[in-house]
Design a protein around this motif. Structure first.
Motif, PDB file in Angstrom:
ATOM      1  N   THR A  34       0.810  -1.213   0.000  1.00 20.14           N
ATOM      2  CA  THR A  34       0.000   0.000   0.000  1.00 20.14           C
ATOM      3  C   THR A  34       0.842   1.261   0.000  1.00 20.14           C
ATOM      4  N   ARG A  35       2.100   1.204   0.421  1.00 23.14           N
ATOM      5  CA  ARG A  35       2.930   2.408   0.421  1.00 23.14           C
ATOM      6  C   ARG A  35       3.121   2.980  -0.974  1.00 23.14           C
ATOM      7  N   ALA A  36       3.067   2.107  -1.995  1.00 18.88           N
ATOM      8  CA  ALA A  36       3.327   2.560  -3.358  1.00 18.88           C
ATOM      9  C   ALA A  36       2.102   3.192  -3.994  1.00 18.88           C
ATOM     10  N   LEU A  37       0.945   3.146  -3.334  1.00 22.29           N
ATOM     11  CA  LEU A  37      -0.279   3.628  -3.948  1.00 22.29           C
ATOM     12  C   LEU A  37      -0.376   5.147  -3.840  1.00 22.29           C
ATOM     13  N   PRO A  38      -0.484   5.860  -4.982  1.00 21.14           N
ATOM     14  CA  PRO A  38      -0.556   7.312  -4.930  1.00 21.14           C
ATOM     15  C   PRO A  38      -1.907   7.827  -4.474  1.00 21.14           C
ATOM     16  N   VAL A  39      -2.964   7.067  -4.736  1.00 21.40           N
ATOM     17  CA  VAL A  39      -4.306   7.484  -4.345  1.00 21.40           C
ATOM     18  C   VAL A  39      -5.039   6.269  -3.794  1.00 21.40           C
ATOM     19  N   GLN A  40      -6.053   6.538  -2.992  1.00 22.47           N
ATOM     20  CA  GLN A  40      -6.762   5.459  -2.328  1.00 22.47           C
ATOM     21  C   GLN A  40      -7.487   4.550  -3.317  1.00 22.47           C
ATOM     22  N   ASP A  41      -7.936   5.128  -4.426  1.00 24.68           N
ATOM     23  CA  ASP A  41      -8.695   4.322  -5.378  1.00 24.68           C
ATOM     24  C   ASP A  41      -7.861   3.927  -6.588  1.00 24.68           C
ATOM     25  N   GLY A  42      -6.542   3.790  -6.435  1.00 20.18           N
ATOM     26  CA  GLY A  42      -5.723   3.239  -7.502  1.00 20.18           C
ATOM     27  C   GLY A  42      -6.111   1.801  -7.777  1.00 20.18           C
ATOM     28  N   ASP A  43      -5.685   1.273  -8.920  1.00 23.11           N
ATOM     29  CA  ASP A  43      -6.060  -0.086  -9.293  1.00 23.11           C
ATOM     30  C   ASP A  43      -5.670  -1.098  -8.230  1.00 23.11           C
ATOM     31  N   ALA A  44      -4.459  -0.971  -7.692  1.00 25.74           N
ATOM     32  CA  ALA A  44      -4.002  -1.943  -6.703  1.00 25.74           C
ATOM     33  C   ALA A  44      -4.890  -1.926  -5.463  1.00 25.74           C
ATOM     34  N   ALA A  45      -5.273  -0.724  -5.022  1.00 21.33           N
ATOM     35  CA  ALA A  45      -6.152  -0.619  -3.857  1.00 21.33           C
ATOM     36  C   ALA A  45      -7.518  -1.236  -4.148  1.00 21.33           C
ATOM     37  N   LEU A  46      -8.026  -0.986  -5.344  1.00 21.75           N
ATOM     38  CA  LEU A  46      -9.320  -1.559  -5.719  1.00 21.75           C
ATOM     39  C   LEU A  46      -9.263  -3.073  -5.775  1.00 21.75           C
ATOM     40  N   ILE A  47      -8.165  -3.599  -6.337  1.00 19.21           N
ATOM     41  CA  ILE A  47      -8.031  -5.052  -6.429  1.00 19.21           C
ATOM     42  C   ILE A  47      -7.924  -5.657  -5.037  1.00 19.21           C
ATOM     43  N   ALA A  48      -7.171  -4.994  -4.154  1.00 21.01           N
ATOM     44  CA  ALA A  48      -7.059  -5.481  -2.778  1.00 21.01           C
ATOM     45  C   ALA A  48      -8.421  -5.483  -2.089  1.00 21.01           C
ATOM     46  N   ARG A  49      -9.176  -4.404  -2.258  1.00 22.55           N
ATOM     47  CA  ARG A  49     -10.500  -4.337  -1.628  1.00 22.55           C
ATOM     48  C   ARG A  49     -11.468  -5.338  -2.232  1.00 22.55           C
ATOM     49  N   SER A  50     -11.258  -5.645  -3.530  1.00 23.50           N
ATOM     50  CA  SER A  50     -12.176  -6.574  -4.196  1.00 23.50           C
ATOM     51  C   SER A  50     -12.090  -7.984  -3.633  1.00 23.50           C
ATOM     52  N   LEU A  51     -11.022  -8.280  -2.904  1.00 23.70           N
ATOM     53  CA  LEU A  51     -10.929  -9.589  -2.254  1.00 23.70           C
ATOM     54  C   LEU A  51     -11.993  -9.722  -1.173  1.00 23.70           C
ATOM     55  N   ARG A  52     -12.368  -8.569  -0.577  1.00 24.91           N
ATOM     56  CA  ARG A  52     -13.436  -8.564   0.419  1.00 24.91           C
ATOM     57  C   ARG A  52     -14.770  -8.144  -0.189  1.00 24.91           C
ATOM     58  N   GLU A  53     -14.697  -7.194  -1.121  1.00 21.29           N
ATOM     59  CA  GLU A  53     -15.899  -6.660  -1.762  1.00 21.29           C
ATOM     60  C   GLU A  53     -15.739  -6.830  -3.274  1.00 21.29           C
ATOM     61  N   PRO A  54     -16.129  -7.967  -3.843  1.00 22.46           N
ATOM     62  CA  PRO A  54     -15.871  -8.255  -5.261  1.00 22.46           C
ATOM     63  C   PRO A  54     -16.378  -7.191  -6.221  1.00 22.46           C
ATOM     64  N   GLU A  55     -17.420  -6.453  -5.841  1.00 22.69           N
ATOM     65  CA  GLU A  55     -17.972  -5.440  -6.745  1.00 22.69           C
ATOM     66  C   GLU A  55     -16.989  -4.308  -7.009  1.00 22.69           C
ATOM     67  N   ASP A  56     -15.977  -4.120  -6.153  1.00 22.58           N
ATOM     68  CA  ASP A  56     -14.989  -3.066  -6.382  1.00 22.58           C
ATOM     69  C   ASP A  56     -14.171  -3.318  -7.648  1.00 22.58           C
TER      70      ASP A  56
END
Length: 202
Positions: free
Chosen positions: A5-27
């Motif tokens: 997460t340190r490399a993420l420039p914004v909260q809704d970057g692709d990596a953050a969305l993919i990480a959240r999608s593990l809990r919330e697939p709709e992301d």
């Protein structure tokens, strides 16, 4: 905070969305919305519109199924998605070869409208289309994948290497080899035209 997460420039970057999608697939739908048009366009250029819908859709189905393995240190999922698309395109190798050979046989289309300068530019581009298509059909699949990820998808050679799972140096070598063949084919059609540098792309 993790190393990913340190490399993420914004909260809704692709990596953050993919990480959240593990809990919330709709992301993951946001990742789809961001990248689908470009992935579809890339597949269409390589395989034609007839296969583009299915291959582009399958790219995201595969990505969704593999999202647990995504490297979260990369905020932009584009190279990852292009890599999946390239693997799927390889399953249609014969269709891609037929497409390029058909384009090479077709040659230049007739141009009958527009201003003289615009017509001249279009004719020049069309005159190059046939030898370009023939050259693309003639280079190895491995070299073509790197070349088109750089030229058509807009990736850097390093990103193309990451997409294809090869070292950056190997990607650069393949890109250089493919560009030499493409330039040679185009130069044969325009003997008075010289090309320099690394920015001449199909």
């Amino acid at each position: 905070m993790t190393a990913g997460t340190r490399a993420l420039p914004v909260q809704d970057g692709d990596a953050a969305l993919i990480a959240r999608s593990l809990r919330e697939p709709e992301d993951f739908a946001t990742v789809f919305d961001r990248h689908y048009p470009r992935i579809h366009g890339y597949v269409a250029r390589r395989l034609g519109p007839g296969l583009a819908d299915d291959v582009a859709a399958e790219t995201f189905l595969v990505a969704f199924a593999r999202r647990e393995r995504y490297d979260l240190t990369h905020p932009d999922a584009g190279p990852w998605l292009y890599g999946i698309a390239s693997n799927l395109i390889s399953q249609h190798h014969r269709a891609e070869q037929r497409r390029y050979r058909a384009m090479a046989r077709a040659g230049a289309d007739e141009v009958s409208d527009g201003h003289a300068e615009e017509v001249a530019v279009r004719l020049d581009a069309q005159a190059r289309r046939a030898p370009l298509a023939a050259a693309l059909a003639g280079i190895s699949k491995r070299d073509r994948d790197v070349l088109l990820l750089v030229a058509w998808a807009g990736l850097t050679s390093e990103e193309a290497g990451r997409a294809l799972g090869i070292p950056a140096g190997t990607a650069r070598s393949r890109l250089h080899r493919a560009r030499k063949k493409i330039r040679a084919a185009l130069d044969r059609t325009s003997p008075t035209t010289t090309t320099t540098g690394e920015d001449h792309r199909p």
